[in-house]
Write a protein that holds these residues in place. Structure first.
Motif, mmCIF file in Angstrom:
data_model
loop_
_atom_site.group_PDB
_atom_site.id
_atom_site.type_symbol
_atom_site.label_atom_id
_atom_site.label_comp_id
_atom_site.label_asym_id
_atom_site.label_seq_id
_atom_site.Cartn_x
_atom_site.Cartn_y
_atom_site.Cartn_z
ATOM 1 N N GLY A 70 0.755 -1.181 0.013
ATOM 2 C CA GLY A 70 -0.123 0.091 -0.139
ATOM 3 C C GLY A 70 0.696 1.369 0.180
ATOM 4 N N THR A 71 1.999 1.268 -0.447
ATOM 5 C CA THR A 71 3.004 2.263 -0.548
ATOM 6 C C THR A 71 3.237 3.089 -1.749
ATOM 7 O OG1 THR A 71 4.892 0.844 -0.864
ATOM 8 C CG2 THR A 71 4.156 1.440 1.736
ATOM 9 N N ASP A 72 2.146 2.492 -2.802
ATOM 10 C CA ASP A 72 2.477 3.168 -4.219
ATOM 11 C C ASP A 72 1.793 4.382 -4.564
ATOM 12 O OD1 ASP A 72 -0.050 1.865 -4.022
ATOM 13 O OD2 ASP A 72 0.000 1.607 -6.224
ATOM 14 N N GLY A 73 1.055 4.932 -3.517
ATOM 15 C CA GLY A 73 0.537 6.167 -3.452
ATOM 16 C C GLY A 73 -0.787 6.234 -4.151
ATOM 17 N N SER A 74 -1.034 5.114 -4.524
ATOM 18 C CA SER A 74 -2.700 5.110 -5.234
ATOM 19 C C SER A 74 -3.694 4.594 -4.130
ATOM 20 C CB SER A 74 -2.606 4.171 -6.336
ATOM 21 O OG SER A 74 -2.245 2.711 -6.044
ATOM 22 N N PRO A 75 -4.979 5.006 -4.628
ATOM 23 C CA PRO A 75 -5.953 4.728 -3.826
ATOM 24 C C PRO A 75 -5.932 3.099 -3.750
ATOM 25 C CG PRO A 75 -6.855 6.171 -5.418
ATOM 26 C CD PRO A 75 -5.629 5.895 -5.661
#
Length: 88
Positions: A70-75
């Motif tokens: 969950g660290t890719d910055g996307s929702p």
């Protein structure tokens, strides 16, 4: 090697040299396979398989881990969907 193959190979290489910098500079806005971070990961994994260049494999793994953590910055769009949740 047949001339047609050489011609197509040259055209494909030229197209890749044009497209690759655009893809490399793009930051996906979602996790989706076709238009997001997972699609970019698949792109880099395909390059790794074709070329054997470790840098492409490393980039693919980094993108997959970013989605998983969950660290890719996307929702978070994959939560609860079939493949992402192991329901497929």
């Amino acid at each position: 090697m047949p001339a047609l193959y050489m011609h197509n190979s040259t055209r494909l290489t030229a197209a890749w040299q044009t497209i690759h910098p655009v893809i490399a500079a793009t930051t996906p806005r979602c996790e989706f396979l076709m238009t997001g971070t997972l699609g970019k990961a698949l792109y880099y994994f395909s390059l790794y398989e074709m070329t054997g260049e470790q840098a492409y494999g490393d980039e693919a793994l980094e993108l997959v881990y970013a989605v998983a953590e969950g660290t890719d910055g996307s929702p978070v769009a994959l939560a609860g969907t079939g493949l992402a949740a192991g329901q497929a």
